[in-house]
Scaffold this active site. Sequence first.
Site, short mmCIF file in Angstrom:
data_model
loop_
_atom_site.label_atom_id
_atom_site.label_comp_id
_atom_site.label_asym_id
_atom_site.label_seq_id
_atom_site.Cartn_x
_atom_site.Cartn_y
_atom_site.Cartn_z
N LYS A 43 0.84 -1.19 0.00
CA LYS A 43 0.00 0.00 0.00
C LYS A 43 0.88 1.25 0.00
CE LYS A 43 -4.39 -1.26 2.17
NZ LYS A 43 -5.29 -1.02 3.31
N GLU A 61 -19.87 -8.49 9.11
CA GLU A 61 -20.93 -7.83 9.88
C GLU A 61 -21.91 -8.84 10.47
OE1 GLU A 61 -19.34 -5.00 6.81
OE2 GLU A 61 -20.13 -7.05 6.74
N ARG A 102 -26.07 -5.29 6.09
CA ARG A 102 -25.59 -6.61 5.73
C ARG A 102 -25.85 -7.65 6.83
NH1 ARG A 102 -19.73 -6.18 3.05
NH2 ARG A 102 -20.63 -7.76 1.71
#
Length: 617
Positions: free
Chosen positions: A278, A363, A391
């Site tokens: 990253k 979730e 979700r």
Amino acid sequence: MYSLLNTINSPDDLRSLEREQLPQLASEVREFLVESVSKTGGHLSSNLGTVELTIALHYIFDTPSDRVVWDVGHQTYTHKILTGRREAMSALRMKGGIAGFPKRDESVYDTFGTGHSSTSISAALGMATAAKLSGSEARAVAVIGDGAMTGGMAFEALNNAGPMDANLLVILNDNDMSISRPVGALNNYLAKLMSGRFYAAMRRGSEKMLKGMPPMLEFAKRAEEHVKGMVTPSTLFEEFGFNYIGPIDGHDINVLLDTLSNIRKLEGPQFLHIVTQKGKGYALAEEDCLLYHGVSKFDRTSGIVSKPASHKTYTQVFGEWLCDMAAQDDKLVGITPAMCEGSGMQDFAERFPQRYFDVGIAEQHALTFAAGLACEGYKPVVAIYSTFLQRAYDQLIHDIAIQNLPVILAIDRGGLVGADGATHAGSFDLSFLRCIPNMTVMAPADENECRQMLTTAYRMNTPTAVRYPRGTGAGVQVDFALQALPVGQGELRRQGRGVAMLAFGSMLTPALQAAEQIDASVANMRFVKPLDEALVLRLAREHDLLVTLEENTIQGGAGSAVAECLAAHGMAVPLLHLGLPDYFVEQGEHKVLLADCGLDAAGIVQSIGAVTSRKIS
């Protein structure tokens, strides 16, 4: 400045370049990304990490005929740049500009809209299956990050994909630096070898030959697994029915090109594991990729300079409350589905590490995990964005509400969210929460009320939700006492004539501003469920028009609760519902979007004037 990049307006232009030119193109793309995002804001670190991969995908695959599905979309800026939207990057995530995530109606190269994680493999499998059914040679590719692989939906798709034998390629973009050591010349060579047709043909041929000798076939399979297990991280994906290849260096353009070229010729489900960094190529982002994950505008030379906020955000208020309450009660546990920083839990994680649980992008698991803790006498506080709570709706109903368990939902990003657009807006939570039995639903009008509501929720022994918006509130002084509110009671904030506004949560401030212009009454309703029916009926008796205001879809929301209350008591009072419209609100500055929806003071006055036919200046 961008001698190669300026010539690329489509993947066809990209494929006309010589392979030797691609490293230069990657360098130019990185330079453009840093320059562009520093002026618009957006996701930087993740996009810098996928430059070579994006170039290689569009160079090797025949996009858009071959389908590339990007998970989440945090890493698609290079994809947008190479597919004709380089100039449009100047309006990235702005009203009327291009979105920060893939959108099907934005480009034919955006094959699937993705804003939530862990969906790419399912979507790409559907596309690969469609190609198989129609006799097409088109390939489907899912690019998914290691974080998104923590989502259960990704494993559901993997489990389904193997037996279907479609031409699907899953690319795991792994930017966890702790596993970068296995990447090197040997791994790159082995990955190239295992992705080659000779290896695949030899494997199929040996299986066919050994089918008549089951013990030998089983021995050969086990031997292959052990050999591959010595040089690859895991045979997990082989068990799902994929041919696993990697890990390889995701910044080595030549290795990527060779490996992808080989894989594109193979049949059946393939799994390529790449390792990237990253922030690659921008030193400040390499040093702190988290800080540069999602950024506002910044000076690219000096980097991000933190500016003290004029007052606290709701997220900060929650984080402070969580630590204060945890210090008083050792039964408090904090849970987040991979949103520690975004939900304001960093201090809690440091001060109470044994009671802090980041469950990954899961979730559904987060809520049922919380339910299990609640069964054993703990008080779980689940910090979750409104859009991500969607979700886990079944778990909220089945595992928490039916059992009436004391789980507290601290719901951040309720309402519109600005530049992230429709995929991240919390437009529906008041509607889908208030219809659930046993739920208490609160919406604070300011920072101090947010703290009081969190305390109220914690002291109840039933499922509760405190829903607050992104960013700062009205700027009121926060009382650090852990004080609760009377459940189900609102308050009259302004006495006026004729019109009464019933404001829920963030709508109190514009309601008060509008009321000054038309001398209206204003109630801060506080509770969506249970509704303060006594206050509603009183206002209905004393006024000619009731106006409900909420930063939530009108359908089934807080205004609907008021209408139901009036109907139940047989009161026929003119009623005006103001809230989010029945369409998905796209990205833009938050206050501009509210004005577009008629939810600023001017819009409220105009809507009331249209109903009452009064001339309001």
